[in-house]
Every structure is written in C-alpha cells, then in structure tokens.
Design an enzyme around this catalytic site. Structure first.
Site, PDB file in Angstrom:
ATOM      1  CB  THR A  45      -0.957  -0.006   1.203  1.00 17.99           C
ATOM      2  OG1 THR A  45      -0.191  -0.099   2.404  1.00 17.99           O
ATOM      3  CG2 THR A  45      -1.931  -1.175   1.121  1.00 17.99           C
ATOM      4  CB  THR A  47       1.636   5.540   3.821  1.00 10.65           C
ATOM      5  OG1 THR A  47       0.838   6.595   3.284  1.00 10.65           O
ATOM      6  CG2 THR A  47       2.512   6.076   4.944  1.00 10.65           C
ATOM      7  CB  CYS A  48       2.746   0.255   3.917  1.00  8.11           C
ATOM      8  SG  CYS A  48       1.252   0.513   4.900  1.00  8.11           S
ATOM      9  CB  SER A  49       5.015   0.443  -0.684  1.00  7.37           C
ATOM     10  OG  SER A  49       4.385  -0.792  -0.475  1.00  7.37           O
TER      11      SER A  49
END
Length: 157
Positions: A45, A47-49
C-alpha cells in the site's frame, strides 16, 4: 489497547524462511530478546511501501546497533505476500511477519476495519519489546504517519 508494561499475548504467526512456511510463536520471537516491531495496514500500500518499510530498511543496521536483536514488520497479510513485499523492498534485515487472521492484532487492540479496501487490518504503530514486555509504543492516528517511523524509533532507543 496494549500499553507500556503489558506482556504480549501468545500467538502463532506465519513466516516464510527459505521458501518454507514456519509458524513461530510469541515466545520464540520475543523471549529474552529486544525487538522493534512496526506494523502497517497492508503490504504494497502507498504509505507502507513508500515510507514506512523503506525507512526501517534504511535504518535497520543503526537500530540493531542500539542493542535490538530483531526488527519485525508485521501486517495482517499472508506470509507469501509479506515475503514478496520484503523482497521487492530489499528488506533482508527485516523479519517480514504475517498475522494472517489478525489474531495478534486483535488481542493487542490495534485492529481496525478497513472494509473500503481490505477488511480487518492493523493500525500503524511501532513498539519496542523486551522479553515479551512492551517498553515503548507509538500508535498513529488513522491516516497519519508521524510517530511510528524508523527515525523516531531510532531516536527513542
């Protein structure tokens, strides 16, 4: 919600090790260890990535140099997705741990319903755990990424 001073619940997780499925439990992962855990709502996703995982990848060595045995990225995804996400981000120094059914996430009270895009997911947080006891925890407000980043964790060690 779990707090500083709380003991982690005993749960089995999923983890791919050299292509083989393993199911380490809380005790195996945290007993007699100093561990940084950061949790994300979902692998791959935005922000996560783009920020959360890459920050920990970049600072893993510095975090470990502060006496941390293991840095764990946790998500309510399956072990295959977590393994692929780790490989896609060169996360060799990070344990990509799957909480597939969200058992751990629910038991520590950091679950959220994201029915718009994925169902049960983890809130975004980072915590320092020593011998299964939470020593520090930083939980993000929904939609934010300000307190659980690698730089903040490193400064707090």
């Amino acid at each position: 919600m779990i707090e500083v001073g709380s003991t982690l619940p005993e749960v089995d997780f999923s983890l791919l090790v050299n292509g083989e499925m393993t199911n380490p439990g809380t005790a195996e992962l945290f007993n007699d260890k100093r561990v940084v855990v950061f949790a994300v709502p979902g692998a791959f996703t935005p922000t996560c990535s783009q920020a959360h995982l890459p920050g920990y990848v970049a600072l893993a060595d510095k975090i470990k140099a502060k006496g941390v045995d293991t840095v764990i990225c946790l998500s309510v995804n399956d072990a295959f997705v977590m393994d692929a996400w780790g490989k896609a981000n060169n996360a060799e120094e990070i344990m990509m741990l799957a909480d597939g059914n969200g058992h751990f996430t629910k038991q520590i009270g950091l679950d959220m319903n994201t029915s718009d895009f994925g169902g049960l997911r983890s809130m975004r947080y980072a915590m320092l755990v020593e011998d299964c006891v939470v020593k520090k925890i930083s939980v993000e407000d929904p939609g934010r990424f300000e307190v659980s980043d690698a730089e903040s964790m490193l400064k707090s060690l």
